[in-house]
Design a protein around this motif. Sequence first.
Motif, PDB file in Angstrom:
ATOM      1  N   GLU A  91       0.833  -1.204   0.000  1.00  0.00           N
ATOM      2  CA  GLU A  91       0.000   0.000   0.000  1.00  0.00           C
ATOM      3  C   GLU A  91       0.864   1.249   0.000  1.00  0.00           C
ATOM      4  O   GLU A  91       0.575   2.221  -0.707  1.00  0.00           O
ATOM      5  N   ILE A  92       1.936   1.222   0.791  1.00  0.00           N
ATOM      6  CA  ILE A  92       2.857   2.362   0.826  1.00  0.00           C
ATOM      7  C   ILE A  92       3.506   2.544  -0.546  1.00  0.00           C
ATOM      8  O   ILE A  92       3.604   3.661  -1.067  1.00  0.00           O
ATOM      9  N   ARG A  93       3.944   1.434  -1.131  1.00  0.00           N
ATOM     10  CA  ARG A  93       4.544   1.491  -2.467  1.00  0.00           C
ATOM     11  C   ARG A  93       3.556   2.038  -3.489  1.00  0.00           C
ATOM     12  O   ARG A  93       3.919   2.785  -4.395  1.00  0.00           O
ATOM     13  N   GLY A  94       2.298   1.662  -3.338  1.00  0.00           N
ATOM     14  CA  GLY A  94       1.271   2.135  -4.262  1.00  0.00           C
ATOM     15  C   GLY A  94       1.092   3.637  -4.199  1.00  0.00           C
ATOM     16  O   GLY A  94       0.952   4.304  -5.231  1.00  0.00           O
ATOM     17  N   ASN A  95       1.094   4.188  -2.983  1.00  0.00           N
ATOM     18  CA  ASN A  95       0.967   5.637  -2.830  1.00  0.00           C
ATOM     19  C   ASN A  95       2.155   6.362  -3.451  1.00  0.00           C
ATOM     20  O   ASN A  95       1.997   7.394  -4.119  1.00  0.00           O
ATOM     21  N   LEU A  96       3.350   5.826  -3.217  1.00  0.00           N
ATOM     22  CA  LEU A  96       4.549   6.445  -3.788  1.00  0.00           C
ATOM     23  C   LEU A  96       4.495   6.418  -5.318  1.00  0.00           C
ATOM     24  O   LEU A  96       4.803   7.415  -5.978  1.00  0.00           O
ATOM     25  N   TRP A  99       1.791   8.960  -6.690  1.00  0.00           N
ATOM     26  CA  TRP A  99       2.215  10.354  -6.631  1.00  0.00           C
ATOM     27  C   TRP A  99       3.383  10.625  -7.575  1.00  0.00           C
ATOM     28  O   TRP A  99       3.503  11.713  -8.144  1.00  0.00           O
ATOM     29  N   ALA A 100       4.230   9.626  -7.783  1.00  0.00           N
ATOM     30  CA  ALA A 100       5.321   9.785  -8.745  1.00  0.00           C
ATOM     31  C   ALA A 100       4.767   9.921 -10.158  1.00  0.00           C
ATOM     32  O   ALA A 100       5.240  10.743 -10.957  1.00  0.00           O
ATOM     33  N   MET A 101       3.733   9.134 -10.477  1.00  0.00           N
ATOM     34  CA  MET A 101       3.123   9.227 -11.800  1.00  0.00           C
ATOM     35  C   MET A 101       2.385  10.557 -11.962  1.00  0.00           C
ATOM     36  O   MET A 101       2.410  11.159 -13.046  1.00  0.00           O
ATOM     37  N   ILE A 102       1.741  11.019 -10.898  1.00  0.00           N
ATOM     38  CA  ILE A 102       1.069  12.322 -10.944  1.00  0.00           C
ATOM     39  C   ILE A 102       2.079  13.435 -11.205  1.00  0.00           C
ATOM     40  O   ILE A 102       1.865  14.305 -12.062  1.00  0.00           O
ATOM     41  N   GLY A 167       5.394   0.504  -8.422  1.00  0.00           N
ATOM     42  CA  GLY A 167       3.969   0.216  -8.478  1.00  0.00           C
ATOM     43  C   GLY A 167       3.652  -1.178  -7.964  1.00  0.00           C
ATOM     44  O   GLY A 167       4.240  -2.153  -8.433  1.00  0.00           O
ATOM     45  N   PRO A 168       2.736  -1.302  -7.030  1.00  0.00           N
ATOM     46  CA  PRO A 168       2.431  -2.609  -6.432  1.00  0.00           C
ATOM     47  C   PRO A 168       1.550  -3.458  -7.327  1.00  0.00           C
ATOM     48  O   PRO A 168       0.856  -2.956  -8.207  1.00  0.00           O
ATOM     49  N   CYS A 169       1.585  -4.730  -7.085  1.00  0.00           N
ATOM     50  CA  CYS A 169       0.731  -5.686  -7.791  1.00  0.00           C
ATOM     51  C   CYS A 169       0.020  -6.495  -6.701  1.00  0.00           C
ATOM     52  O   CYS A 169       0.237  -7.694  -6.545  1.00  0.00           O
ATOM     53  N   GLU A 170      -0.814  -5.802  -5.929  1.00  0.00           N
ATOM     54  CA  GLU A 170      -1.400  -6.375  -4.715  1.00  0.00           C
ATOM     55  C   GLU A 170      -2.122  -7.711  -4.906  1.00  0.00           C
ATOM     56  O   GLU A 170      -1.962  -8.619  -4.085  1.00  0.00           O
ATOM     57  N   PRO A 171      -2.924  -7.867  -5.972  1.00  0.00           N
ATOM     58  CA  PRO A 171      -3.672  -9.130  -6.098  1.00  0.00           C
ATOM     59  C   PRO A 171      -2.780 -10.363  -6.209  1.00  0.00           C
ATOM     60  O   PRO A 171      -3.235 -11.478  -5.927  1.00  0.00           O
ATOM     61  N   GLY A 238      -2.367   8.587 -12.994  1.00  0.00           N
ATOM     62  CA  GLY A 238      -1.854   8.661 -11.623  1.00  0.00           C
ATOM     63  C   GLY A 238      -2.944   9.031 -10.641  1.00  0.00           C
ATOM     64  O   GLY A 238      -3.019   8.470  -9.529  1.00  0.00           O
ATOM     65  N   CYS A 239      -3.797   9.974 -11.027  1.00  0.00           N
ATOM     66  CA  CYS A 239      -4.910  10.368 -10.160  1.00  0.00           C
ATOM     67  C   CYS A 239      -5.900   9.220  -9.967  1.00  0.00           C
ATOM     68  O   CYS A 239      -6.452   9.039  -8.874  1.00  0.00           O
ATOM     69  N   ALA A 240      -6.114   8.438 -11.028  1.00  0.00           N
ATOM     70  CA  ALA A 240      -7.007   7.278 -10.924  1.00  0.00           C
ATOM     71  C   ALA A 240      -6.430   6.258  -9.939  1.00  0.00           C
ATOM     72  O   ALA A 240      -7.182   5.629  -9.181  1.00  0.00           O
ATOM     73  N   MET A 241      -5.095   6.091  -9.958  1.00  0.00           N
ATOM     74  CA  MET A 241      -4.461   5.179  -9.019  1.00  0.00           C
ATOM     75  C   MET A 241      -4.643   5.642  -7.581  1.00  0.00           C
ATOM     76  O   MET A 241      -5.002   4.863  -6.698  1.00  0.00           O
TER      77      MET A 241
END
Length: 246
Positions: A91-96, A99-102, A167-171, A238-241
């Motif tokens: 989840e932390i990786r996903g936020n990073l 925001w990096a993509m944004i 970018g995470p691949c949580e599933p 990025g905003c969609a993420m």
Amino acid sequence: MNAEFHAHVLSRPELSVLLASTAGVAVLHTLAGPDHYLPFIVMGRARRWSVARTAFWTALCGVGHVGSSVLLAVAGVIFGYGLEHVQFVEEIRGNLAAWAMIAFGAVYFAWGLKKALRARTHAHAHTHGGRDHAHAHAHGGAHAHPHGETEGFRLTPWILFTIFVFGPCEPMIPLVMYPATQGSWSDVGVVVGAFSALTIGSMLAVVLLARQGARLIALPRLERFSHAVAGGTILAAGCAMEFLGL
């Protein structure tokens, strides 16, 4: 370590269910996340990438995206971290990554818009021998030289690759951790191989099909805005993420 590392293989029914879940999750996860394909579609067109170049960067970013999560899941098992702990890190990786993509999309959009405005055509009136006429030109046009990939944002593909690595691949995490905690490392390889092939294959299919479709749309007057459109699209992805959880 919480898991016992001994030679073990899941039963055929277990493995069949796991692989069916892996296939469904891989394809749905990829198609539901516009960040998996939109950046390559718009950047490929804006930067006039060939089919081979587009496929290369799409596949490479897919490998980084899946590989980093595989390493995290395996490390979680080896060092005795539970699923919740690993998913928290994801989840932390996903936020990073979001925001990096944004940030990347916003900067790319601003640069592309500036480039487009500087390239707009206008006319200056001149008088020669008592006759007035106008010369149309674009700023930077008369003295511009085609630089292709060397013109601005030289590291664009590598920036995108870095974002995909974060970018995470949580599933995929529970799909990998389940056989790993059972000590079924051969089955881990099967799951990882299937998930990777389907994820990257889905990314390539969408990107290359969209690329072919985009070639049928010719908008020469808007071509100078292609970089701005690419940046804006990446910003939206990025905003969609971050805000929609896609």
